[in-house]
Design a protein around this motif. Structure first.
Motif, short mmCIF file in Angstrom:
data_model
loop_
_atom_site.label_atom_id
_atom_site.label_comp_id
_atom_site.label_asym_id
_atom_site.label_seq_id
_atom_site.Cartn_x
_atom_site.Cartn_y
_atom_site.Cartn_z
N VAL A 149 0.85 -1.19 0.00
CA VAL A 149 0.00 0.00 0.00
C VAL A 149 0.88 1.23 0.00
O VAL A 149 1.91 1.27 0.69
CB VAL A 149 -0.92 0.04 1.24
CG1 VAL A 149 -1.81 1.27 1.22
CG2 VAL A 149 -1.77 -1.23 1.34
N LEU B 104 -1.66 -0.84 -3.80
CA LEU B 104 -2.87 -0.04 -3.70
C LEU B 104 -2.46 1.38 -3.35
O LEU B 104 -1.72 1.60 -2.39
CB LEU B 104 -3.79 -0.60 -2.61
CG LEU B 104 -5.00 0.25 -2.21
CD1 LEU B 104 -5.99 0.35 -3.37
CD2 LEU B 104 -5.67 -0.31 -0.96
N VAL C 51 -3.58 4.95 -1.94
CA VAL C 51 -4.63 5.57 -1.13
C VAL C 51 -4.24 7.01 -0.86
O VAL C 51 -3.16 7.27 -0.33
CB VAL C 51 -4.81 4.82 0.21
CG1 VAL C 51 -5.86 5.52 1.07
CG2 VAL C 51 -5.17 3.36 -0.01
N PRO D 121 -4.59 0.57 -8.67
CA PRO D 121 -5.80 0.57 -7.82
C PRO D 121 -5.77 1.80 -6.93
O PRO D 121 -4.75 2.08 -6.28
CB PRO D 121 -5.67 -0.72 -7.01
CG PRO D 121 -4.73 -1.58 -7.78
CD PRO D 121 -3.78 -0.65 -8.48
N ARG E 252 -7.80 4.59 -4.17
CA ARG E 252 -8.88 4.86 -3.22
C ARG E 252 -8.62 6.20 -2.52
O ARG E 252 -7.49 6.69 -2.49
CB ARG E 252 -8.98 3.76 -2.16
CG ARG E 252 -9.27 2.37 -2.71
CD ARG E 252 -10.70 2.24 -3.20
NE ARG E 252 -11.01 0.87 -3.58
CZ ARG E 252 -10.78 0.34 -4.77
NH1 ARG E 252 -10.22 1.08 -5.73
NH2 ARG E 252 -11.09 -0.92 -5.02
N THR F 9 -10.36 0.54 7.26
CA THR F 9 -10.72 0.80 5.86
C THR F 9 -9.74 0.15 4.91
O THR F 9 -10.14 -0.51 3.93
CB THR F 9 -10.78 2.31 5.62
OG1 THR F 9 -11.81 2.88 6.44
CG2 THR F 9 -11.10 2.62 4.16
N ILE F 10 -8.46 0.34 5.16
CA ILE F 10 -7.44 -0.21 4.27
C ILE F 10 -7.44 -1.73 4.29
O ILE F 10 -7.34 -2.39 3.24
CB ILE F 10 -6.06 0.37 4.61
CG1 ILE F 10 -6.02 1.87 4.27
CG2 ILE F 10 -4.95 -0.37 3.87
CD1 ILE F 10 -4.77 2.59 4.73
N LYS F 11 -7.60 -2.33 5.46
CA LYS F 11 -7.67 -3.79 5.52
C LYS F 11 -8.87 -4.31 4.76
O LYS F 11 -8.80 -5.35 4.10
CB LYS F 11 -7.71 -4.25 6.98
CG LYS F 11 -6.36 -4.18 7.68
CD LYS F 11 -6.35 -4.88 9.00
CE LYS F 11 -7.12 -4.15 10.07
NZ LYS F 11 -6.95 -4.78 11.41
N GLY F 12 -9.98 -3.56 4.81
CA GLY F 12 -11.16 -3.95 4.05
C GLY F 12 -10.91 -3.90 2.55
O GLY F 12 -11.38 -4.78 1.80
N TRP F 13 -10.17 -2.92 2.09
CA TRP F 13 -9.85 -2.81 0.66
C TRP F 13 -8.92 -3.91 0.20
O TRP F 13 -8.92 -4.30 -0.98
CB TRP F 13 -9.23 -1.46 0.35
CG TRP F 13 -10.23 -0.34 0.37
CD1 TRP F 13 -11.56 -0.41 0.09
CD2 TRP F 13 -9.96 1.04 0.66
NE1 TRP F 13 -12.14 0.83 0.20
CE2 TRP F 13 -11.18 1.75 0.54
CE3 TRP F 13 -8.81 1.76 1.01
CZ2 TRP F 13 -11.28 3.12 0.76
CZ3 TRP F 13 -8.91 3.11 1.23
CH2 TRP F 13 -10.13 3.78 1.11
N LEU F 14 -8.09 -4.45 1.10
CA LEU F 14 -7.13 -5.47 0.72
C LEU F 14 -7.72 -6.88 0.73
O LEU F 14 -7.07 -7.82 0.24
CB LEU F 14 -5.91 -5.41 1.67
CG LEU F 14 -5.03 -4.17 1.56
CD1 LEU F 14 -3.98 -4.18 2.65
CD2 LEU F 14 -4.39 -4.06 0.19
N ARG F 15 -8.90 -7.04 1.31
CA ARG F 15 -9.49 -8.38 1.38
C ARG F 15 -9.88 -8.89 0.00
O ARG F 15 -10.31 -8.14 -0.85
CB ARG F 15 -10.73 -8.36 2.30
CG ARG F 15 -10.36 -8.18 3.76
CD ARG F 15 -11.53 -8.49 4.66
NE ARG F 15 -11.19 -8.16 6.05
CZ ARG F 15 -11.65 -7.12 6.71
NH1 ARG F 15 -12.49 -6.30 6.12
NH2 ARG F 15 -11.28 -6.90 7.94
#
Length: 332
Positions: A212, A264, A266, A293, A295, A326-332
């Motif tokens: 990230v 990613l 961000v 990617p 965000r 939030t970031i962990k959610g995007w990486l799932r």
């Protein structure tokens, strides 16, 4: 059929004005002290404010140089017009107020009297973004969007006390109008760990990471670094690119870092997601054919609530804990 029961509105108590965490190292009034030091050898430097000397740390300058301090009363438009006049006569005004008053009340005077003539006026404004709990009247959630659109104006969003101290002489050396966000009072010390030196127009990679890349400015760089350290415990490798100069952007550094594959990207900002750093970075990437990617973490396109800052930062997703989730959610 019974009517739906409205959800209770969340309430908070104390209006906490400091963004420093518990036990965090701070420095008192870095802008005020830096300006006092700058003015020792620069007689052209004057301090001007609209009844907010104490609340923008300009009172330190007033105490040291009372003959070079101008208190214009609650009249921000007059303040900007007078600063333009002083600059025309060879002075270098450092002008302070709250960011909302500069961006929303005095915008036309800055545009016509200062920016159009490319005058050497430094506008340094407290309470940027969501750094006060006193609601929309004092929360400058859209100041960067407004000032990015103004020709000739350099726009800066410093991270901490160290950067504010370094920023003051740097903007004094730059000829032309500057808008800088200001953290006042007891300001966190963050960048001491990173051998940091502010350079106007330059972004700095503070921490590298393979999964990230957080691109951030202002207090969100502090949050990004905290987030990177927290996510490291979960084996998530996060880099942080600090972008203190919002205009002009360091396009070369942004493109170099965003081109690295597998990350990613961000953008985290203490500003509405409309018209700020996130959209500026997105435009740079897209117009140069770089499409990682992408965000955004930022404030919503809405009038924000009043309340205690920790509660509001959690609510609007700009606290460290919220960013991690939030970031962990995007990486799932």
């Amino acid at each position: 059929m019974s009517a739906a029961v409205p959800k209770p509105r969340l309430k908070t108590s104390a209006m906490i004005a400091s963004i420093a965490g518990e036990g965090q190292i701070t420095r008192s009034a870095p802008f005020g002290h830096a300006l006092v030091e700058l003015a020792r050898n620069r007689p052209e430097v004057v301090g001007m404010t609209a009844d907010l000397g104490k609340y923008t740390d300009l009172h330190l300058f007033a105490k040291e140089y009372p003959q070079r301090y101008y208190q214009m009363g609650m009249a921000e438009q007059l303040l900007m017009g007078a600063a333009a006049g002083m600059a025309h006569e060879g002075a270098q005004p450092f002008v302070t107020t709250y960011a909302v008053f500069a961006a929303r009340r005095a915008y036309d005077f800055i545009h016509q009297a200062i920016a159009e003539d490319n005058l050497d006026v430094k506008i340094v404004c407290a309470l940027p973004g969501l750094t006060t709990g006193y609601g929309p009247s004092h929360q400058a959630a859209e100041d960067l969007a407004l000032f990015r659109a103004m020709p000739n104006l350099t726009v800066i969003d410093p991270c901490d006390a160290i950067e504010i101290e370094q920023m003051v002489p740097a903007i004094a050396d730059h000829r032309g109008p500057v808008y800088a966000r200001l953290l006042r009072g007891n300001v966190p010390v963050v960048l001491d760990e990173y051998d940091y030196q502010f350079e106007l127009g330059k972004a700095k990679l503070l921490r590298d990471g393979a999964e990230v890349l957080i691109i951030s400015s202002g207090i969100m760089t502090m949050r990004a670094l905290e987030t990177a350290k927290a996510l490291a415990a979960d084996r998530v490798d996060v880099g942080v690119l600090h972008v203190p100069t919002i205009k002009p952007l360091d396009t070369a550094t942004l493109l170099r870092e965003a081109r690295r594959s597998g990350r990613l990207v961000v953008v985290a900002e203490n500003h509405t997601v409309i018209g700020g750093l996130g959209e500026a970075v997105a435009a740079v990437l897209l117009t140069n054919g770089v499409t990682p990617p992408f965000r955004q973490i930022g404030l919503p396109d809405a009038f924000l609530d009043a309340g205690a800052l920790p509660t509001l930062h959690d609510r609007y997703g700009i606290s460290t804990e919220a960013m991690c989730d939030t970031i962990k959610g995007w990486l799932r």
